[in-house]
Design a protein around this motif. Structure first.
Motif, PDB file in Angstrom:
ATOM      1  N   LEU A 359      29.649  73.557  37.716  1.00 23.11           N
ATOM      2  CA  LEU A 359      29.261  73.256  36.345  1.00 23.11           C
ATOM      3  C   LEU A 359      29.231  71.755  36.086  1.00 23.11           C
ATOM      4  CD1 LEU A 359      31.436  75.927  34.479  1.00 23.11           C
ATOM      5  CD2 LEU A 359      29.146  76.187  35.472  1.00 23.11           C
ATOM      6  N   GLY A 360      28.205  71.311  35.353  1.00 24.46           N
ATOM      7  CA  GLY A 360      28.065  69.911  34.972  1.00 24.46           C
ATOM      8  C   GLY A 360      28.068  69.745  33.467  1.00 24.46           C
ATOM      9  N   ASP A 361      28.078  68.510  33.025  1.00 22.90           N
ATOM     10  CA  ASP A 361      28.214  68.187  31.608  1.00 22.90           C
ATOM     11  C   ASP A 361      27.153  68.834  30.728  1.00 22.90           C
ATOM     12  OD1 ASP A 361      30.335  66.625  32.276  1.00 22.90           O
ATOM     13  OD2 ASP A 361      29.384  64.702  31.822  1.00 22.90           O
ATOM     14  N   MET A 362      27.559  69.174  29.502  1.00 23.82           N
ATOM     15  CA  MET A 362      26.665  69.597  28.429  1.00 23.82           C
ATOM     16  C   MET A 362      26.455  68.396  27.501  1.00 23.82           C
ATOM     17  SD  MET A 362      28.371  73.321  27.528  1.00 23.82           S
ATOM     18  CE  MET A 362      29.996  72.631  27.198  1.00 23.82           C
ATOM     19  N   GLN A 370      34.540  67.128  23.681  1.00 26.94           N
ATOM     20  CA  GLN A 370      35.755  67.426  24.442  1.00 26.94           C
ATOM     21  C   GLN A 370      36.177  68.879  24.279  1.00 26.94           C
ATOM     22  OE1 GLN A 370      38.954  64.647  23.826  1.00 26.94           O
ATOM     23  NE2 GLN A 370      37.634  62.853  24.037  1.00 26.94           N
ATOM     24  N   GLN A 371      36.193  69.355  23.029  1.00 24.55           N
ATOM     25  CA  GLN A 371      36.625  70.720  22.777  1.00 24.55           C
ATOM     26  C   GLN A 371      35.688  71.738  23.428  1.00 24.55           C
ATOM     27  OE1 GLN A 371      39.392  71.842  21.677  1.00 24.55           O
ATOM     28  NE2 GLN A 371      38.784  73.998  21.802  1.00 24.55           N
ATOM     29  N   ALA A 372      34.383  71.484  23.354  1.00 22.46           N
ATOM     30  CA  ALA A 372      33.408  72.412  23.940  1.00 22.46           C
ATOM     31  C   ALA A 372      33.600  72.526  25.449  1.00 22.46           C
ATOM     32  CB  ALA A 372      31.990  71.959  23.619  1.00 22.46           C
ATOM     33  N   HIS A 373      33.910  71.411  26.090  1.00 23.29           N
ATOM     34  CA  HIS A 373      34.122  71.450  27.533  1.00 23.29           C
ATOM     35  C   HIS A 373      35.476  72.081  27.883  1.00 23.29           C
ATOM     36  CE1 HIS A 373      30.615  68.803  27.514  1.00 23.29           C
ATOM     37  NE2 HIS A 373      30.463  69.144  28.778  1.00 23.29           N
ATOM     38  N   ARG A 374      36.476  71.879  27.049  1.00 21.12           N
ATOM     39  CA  ARG A 374      37.753  72.578  27.274  1.00 21.12           C
ATOM     40  C   ARG A 374      37.549  74.096  27.222  1.00 21.12           C
ATOM     41  NH1 ARG A 374      39.864  68.564  23.575  1.00 21.12           N
ATOM     42  NH2 ARG A 374      40.997  66.954  24.730  1.00 21.12           N
ATOM     43  N   GLU A 375      36.705  74.525  26.298  1.00 25.43           N
ATOM     44  CA  GLU A 375      36.450  75.958  26.161  1.00 25.43           C
ATOM     45  C   GLU A 375      35.750  76.524  27.390  1.00 25.43           C
ATOM     46  OE1 GLU A 375      34.419  76.322  22.441  1.00 25.43           O
ATOM     47  OE2 GLU A 375      36.228  75.909  21.259  1.00 25.43           O
ATOM     48  N   VAL A 376      34.987  75.682  28.091  1.00 24.84           N
ATOM     49  CA  VAL A 376      34.398  76.124  29.356  1.00 24.84           C
ATOM     50  C   VAL A 376      35.502  76.450  30.352  1.00 24.84           C
ATOM     51  CG1 VAL A 376      33.004  75.401  31.348  1.00 24.84           C
ATOM     52  CG2 VAL A 376      32.216  74.903  29.025  1.00 24.84           C
ATOM     53  N   GLY A 377      36.557  75.651  30.345  1.00 26.70           N
ATOM     54  CA  GLY A 377      37.708  75.956  31.193  1.00 26.70           C
ATOM     55  C   GLY A 377      38.332  77.287  30.833  1.00 26.70           C
ATOM     56  N   ASP A 378      38.433  77.565  29.530  1.00 23.59           N
ATOM     57  CA  ASP A 378      38.930  78.871  29.083  1.00 23.59           C
ATOM     58  C   ASP A 378      38.041  79.995  29.601  1.00 23.59           C
ATOM     59  OD1 ASP A 378      41.068  77.777  27.649  1.00 23.59           O
ATOM     60  OD2 ASP A 378      39.846  77.517  25.833  1.00 23.59           O
ATOM     61  N   MET A 395      33.051  67.173  31.876  1.00 31.35           N
ATOM     62  CA  MET A 395      33.577  68.351  32.565  1.00 31.35           C
ATOM     63  C   MET A 395      35.001  68.150  33.076  1.00 31.35           C
ATOM     64  SD  MET A 395      32.226  71.331  32.763  1.00 31.35           S
ATOM     65  CE  MET A 395      30.773  72.024  31.943  1.00 31.35           C
ATOM     66  N   ARG A 396      35.515  66.920  33.008  1.00 34.22           N
ATOM     67  CA  ARG A 396      36.915  66.696  33.350  1.00 34.22           C
ATOM     68  C   ARG A 396      37.824  67.516  32.422  1.00 34.22           C
ATOM     69  NH1 ARG A 396      37.891  62.522  36.854  1.00 34.22           N
ATOM     70  NH2 ARG A 396      36.163  61.070  37.219  1.00 34.22           N
ATOM     71  N   PHE A 397      37.375  67.685  31.185  1.00 35.78           N
ATOM     72  CA  PHE A 397      38.175  68.450  30.224  1.00 35.78           C
ATOM     73  C   PHE A 397      38.176  69.937  30.590  1.00 35.78           C
ATOM     74  CE2 PHE A 397      36.687  64.674  27.936  1.00 35.78           C
ATOM     75  CZ  PHE A 397      37.902  64.154  27.518  1.00 35.78           C
ATOM     76  N   ALA A 398      37.038  70.435  31.096  1.00 36.96           N
ATOM     77  CA  ALA A 398      36.979  71.822  31.548  1.00 36.96           C
ATOM     78  C   ALA A 398      37.886  72.007  32.762  1.00 36.96           C
ATOM     79  CB  ALA A 398      35.540  72.199  31.892  1.00 36.96           C
ATOM     80  N   HIS A 399      37.827  71.052  33.675  1.00 35.12           N
ATOM     81  CA  HIS A 399      38.650  71.130  34.878  1.00 35.12           C
ATOM     82  C   HIS A 399      40.138  71.159  34.525  1.00 35.12           C
ATOM     83  CE1 HIS A 399      41.030  69.020  38.032  1.00 35.12           C
ATOM     84  NE2 HIS A 399      40.458  69.936  38.788  1.00 35.12           N
ATOM     85  N   ALA A 400      40.552  70.267  33.617  1.00 36.15           N
ATOM     86  CA  ALA A 400      41.966  70.202  33.242  1.00 36.15           C
ATOM     87  C   ALA A 400      42.431  71.501  32.601  1.00 36.15           C
ATOM     88  CB  ALA A 400      42.199  69.027  32.299  1.00 36.15           C
ATOM     89  N   ARG A 401      41.594  72.072  31.719  1.00 34.43           N
ATOM     90  CA  ARG A 401      41.979  73.328  31.059  1.00 34.43           C
ATOM     91  C   ARG A 401      42.044  74.470  32.071  1.00 34.43           C
ATOM     92  NH1 ARG A 401      41.744  75.449  25.845  1.00 34.43           N
ATOM     93  NH2 ARG A 401      42.251  73.303  25.245  1.00 34.43           N
ATOM     94  N   ALA A 402      41.032  74.571  32.924  1.00 28.33           N
ATOM     95  CA  ALA A 402      41.022  75.645  33.919  1.00 28.33           C
ATOM     96  C   ALA A 402      42.211  75.533  34.856  1.00 28.33           C
ATOM     97  CB  ALA A 402      39.714  75.605  34.704  1.00 28.33           C
ATOM     98  N   HIS A 411      37.487  68.826  40.676  1.00 23.05           N
ATOM     99  CA  HIS A 411      36.526  67.968  39.978  1.00 23.05           C
ATOM    100  C   HIS A 411      35.967  66.951  40.961  1.00 23.05           C
ATOM    101  CE1 HIS A 411      34.543  66.075  36.574  1.00 23.05           C
ATOM    102  NE2 HIS A 411      34.862  64.913  37.136  1.00 23.05           N
ATOM    103  N   CYS A 412      34.650  66.825  40.994  1.00 24.23           N
ATOM    104  CA  CYS A 412      33.982  65.906  41.914  1.00 24.23           C
ATOM    105  C   CYS A 412      33.419  64.707  41.153  1.00 24.23           C
ATOM    106  CB  CYS A 412      32.860  66.615  42.652  1.00 24.23           C
ATOM    107  SG  CYS A 412      33.441  67.889  43.787  1.00 24.23           S
ATOM    108  N   ALA A 413      33.566  63.543  41.744  1.00 23.82           N
ATOM    109  CA  ALA A 413      33.058  62.332  41.105  1.00 23.82           C
ATOM    110  C   ALA A 413      31.549  62.249  41.160  1.00 23.82           C
ATOM    111  CB  ALA A 413      33.682  61.103  41.774  1.00 23.82           C
TER     112      ALA A 413
END
Length: 455
Positions: A359-362, A370-378, A395-402, A411-413
């Protein structure tokens, strides 16, 4: 396009003294030919005004421009305040010469897929024109209209927007006999600020519709069922969860070849439907196309059967099997709503191996990024993702939540790192979802994965 006099095509825009025959309209000087009308558009990378003189040398019969241009005679120029508005007016003037039934499609998510379902249905009843790709803006919509010919009976026109007032201009040119609003999501929240404003912008499609034209709305959306709808159109609702909708679906079952369901129409009865696409979002897209066609008087049984003729376009949930690995290509665009739908599709896909999400950024989410990407982790946690691979700053926020939920993830750079990891990790039997906003260019990951080229 069929040839038309310049002043007929330019009605309300301006005139050319010689009133030449116009055989095509171009915004790219490389497409200019003898008899073309060249419309100068100032874009992000270049300005069409720089190519006007060359366009005349290549045979252009006239130029539409925002200001006088050196080496271009004044009698060859129509000066306008806004070339994009002029382009829309030109498309509308051309469309007025024909009498097909054109329908409009808008919404935050699913416009292009819904357009393709509509094309599948209307094509069963006559020659049908459709928007190419997602060419749904001030240039793309007029270009679609300029492809009209006398033998076209139906047309499906996708309409997008970046702000208030844009769809209103487009719909006045298209004059749709009916329309679909797929949903009110958070795409363009950065520009419009609130979902209420997004709803207002999407409802502008009604402005070009005639009295009693059907407006097909998603009854499962949390905004559309309670929206204030203009009195001159007739709302018709479709849905899966909303059992009060006019057209619903039940007995839904999916597999690698697509989805089967029973379509229930309060007016025309029940029909067994099979579509070559997975996910509840695609069931909704199919329902909307059927609903619009039938409310325009087309045969219900034939319309329901025609849904099976749907074909995906681009990298929109296209299924590819590569060396025993099933890849769900869904990287044409991404939003919170479409990301949820994609992960639900991944979870429902029959698999002998693991379910992997790349998955990549929206984009364009503004303050909710930030919140939308955290929810991707959920979502990764609730949809049984075996391994989550993320790319992009957001997507760092999704990675951290997941990761906090115990989902195996990395997470890949760079996309190069993601491709290398994906190649090493995957094995036959796995199902891989690849999804991101178009600007992330994840199609390069797909190409590298298939061995066609590197990222």
């Amino acid at each position: 396009m069929q040839a038309m006099t310049a002043n007929q095509l330019l009605a309300g825009v301006g005139t050319l003294p010689e009133n030449p025959q116009i055989t095509s309209v171009a915004t790219d000087s490389r497409a200019v030919q003898k008899g073309s009308l060249f419309v100068c558009i100032a874009g992000e990378k270049t300005d069409g005004h720089l190519y006007a003189a060359a366009a005349l040398q290549d045979g252009a019969a006239g130029i539409v421009a925002q200001h006088p241009i050196a080496n271009v005679p004044s009698e060859k120029i129509v000066l306008v305040e806004n070339p994009l508005d002029a382009m829309i007016a030109i498309g509308g003037n051309y469309r007025a010469q024909f009498a097909p039934q054109l329908v409009g499609i808008t919404g935050s998510v699913g416009k292009t897929t819904t357009k393709e379902f509509c094309y599948a249905v209307f094509s069963a009843f006559g020659k049908t024109l459709k928007t190419d790709g997602n060419a749904n803006n001030e240039i793309g919509v007029p270009r679609t209209l300029l492809r009209l010919e006398d033998d076209i009976e139906y047309g499906v026109v996708e309409m997008g927007m970046q702000g208030l007032g844009e769809i209103e201009k487009l719909t006045q040119a298209v004059k749709p006999v009916g329309a679909i609003i797929t949903c009110i999501g958070v795409s363009h929240l950065e520009q419009l600020g609130t979902r209420a404003n997004i709803l207002k912008a999407k409802m502008e499609i009604c402005d070009g519709m005639a009295q009693d034209a059907p407006l097909v709305l998603n009854g499962d959306d949390d905004y559309l069922p309670t929206a204030q709808i203009p009195s001159h159109v007739k709302p018709v609702f479709f849905g899966i969860k909303n059992l009060k909708a006019d057209v619903t679906a039940c007995e839904i079952s999916g597999g690698p070849q697509g989805t089967r369901f029973m379509l229930q129409d309060r007016v025309y009865g029940c029909f067994a439907v099979s579509i070559p696409a997975m996910g509840l979002h695609n069931v909704r897209n199919a329902l909307s196309a059927y609903t619009l066609a039938t409310r325009l008087g087309l045969d219900a049984k034939k319309a329901a059967a025609a849904l099976s003729n749907y074909r995906t376009t681009g990298h929109r949930q296209n299924m590819v099997v590569h060396e025993g690995i099933t890849v769900i290509e869904d990287c044409y665009n991404a939003s919170p709503d479409s990301m949820r739908a994609a992960l639900e599709t991944l979870a429902a896909y029959p698999a002998n191996g693991r379910r992997i999400a790349v998955l990549g950024d929206m984009f364009e989410l503004g303050s909710i990024t930030q919140q939308a990407h955290r929810e991707v982790g959920d979502l990764a946690g609730t949809n049984s993702v075996s391994f989550l691979l993320t790319v992009g700053e957001a997507m760092r926020f999704a990675h951290a939540r997941a990761q906090s939920l115990g989902v195996p993830c990395t997470h890949c750079a760079t996309k190069e790192d993601a491709l290398a990891l994906l190649k090493n990790y995957c094995r036959a039997g796995d199902v891989v979802l690849v999804k991101a906003s178009h600007g992330m260019a994840f199609e390069t990951i797909l190409a590298g994965f298939y061995g066609k080229e590197s990222v």
